[in-house]
Design a protein around this motif. Sequence first.
Motif, PDB file in Angstrom:
ATOM      1  N   PHE A 194       0.938  -1.247  -0.108  1.00 39.79           N
ATOM      2  CA  PHE A 194      -0.122  -0.139  -0.085  1.00 39.79           C
ATOM      3  C   PHE A 194       0.960   1.216   0.105  1.00 39.79           C
ATOM      4  O   PHE A 194       1.333   1.402   1.047  1.00 39.79           O
ATOM      5  N   THR A 195       0.667   2.049  -1.088  1.00 43.41           N
ATOM      6  CA  THR A 195       1.619   3.160  -1.171  1.00 43.41           C
ATOM      7  C   THR A 195       0.570   4.274  -1.270  1.00 43.41           C
ATOM      8  O   THR A 195      -0.627   4.292  -1.547  1.00 43.41           O
ATOM      9  N   GLY A 196       1.217   5.706  -0.866  1.00 45.18           N
ATOM     10  CA  GLY A 196       0.527   6.770  -0.779  1.00 45.18           C
ATOM     11  C   GLY A 196      -0.426   7.112   0.117  1.00 45.18           C
ATOM     12  O   GLY A 196      -1.634   7.726   0.323  1.00 45.18           O
ATOM     13  N   VAL A 197      -0.285   6.004   1.288  1.00 41.48           N
ATOM     14  CA  VAL A 197      -1.289   6.244   2.545  1.00 41.48           C
ATOM     15  C   VAL A 197      -0.259   7.211   3.554  1.00 41.48           C
ATOM     16  O   VAL A 197       0.924   6.882   3.908  1.00 41.48           O
ATOM     17  N   THR A 198      -0.554   8.337   4.023  1.00 39.61           N
ATOM     18  CA  THR A 198       0.011   8.956   4.991  1.00 39.61           C
ATOM     19  C   THR A 198      -0.842   9.694   6.019  1.00 39.61           C
ATOM     20  O   THR A 198      -2.132   9.306   6.042  1.00 39.61           O
TER      21      THR A 198
END
Lengths: 89, 89
Positions: free
Chosen positions: A32-36
């Motif tokens: 999961f990328t782009g989760v901040t």
Amino acid sequence: MNFPVIVTVTLREGIADPEGATIERALPALGFTGVTHVRAGKSFRMTIEAADEASALEKATALAERLLSNPVIEDASASIGTSAIGGSA
Amino acid sequence: MNFPVIVTVTLREGIADPEGATIERALPALGFTGVTHVRAGKSFRMTIEAADEASALEKATALAERLLSNPVIEDASASIGTSAIGGSA
């Protein structure tokens, strides 16, 4: 009348959140990328007996602040839920 | 685009919830009556980068089921939040 109420308790901004930080660090390894800005909190569902929606919310806000949250580090908010757990008779 | 997403994890119906039961028992002593069916759960706020709202929700649902909840005893739901914690630029 019974109203389904949801109380959400979140850490105030600026308060360290190790649980959220750990989740955020684990995400890329799971793809999961782009989760901040992950912040962990608590949620409570309940059924409140009151004359109308406004007084149910008022009661929920009072108990959220007195019992369910620590106002020094946490914010609490109450909202009317979409479905009662114990029915809405 | 960045979307504020809220993931709520609740215990499935029928699963014992000692935290909720304890809160419910404590309420009358604090002067709150008419509050029943208290269920404790978790709530996670995050900012998700995605092309549109639908794919942000899809990503949130996937990570809620894989990382944030135990599907055997918990239900997870994702919704678009009203305000991003880290801005929505």
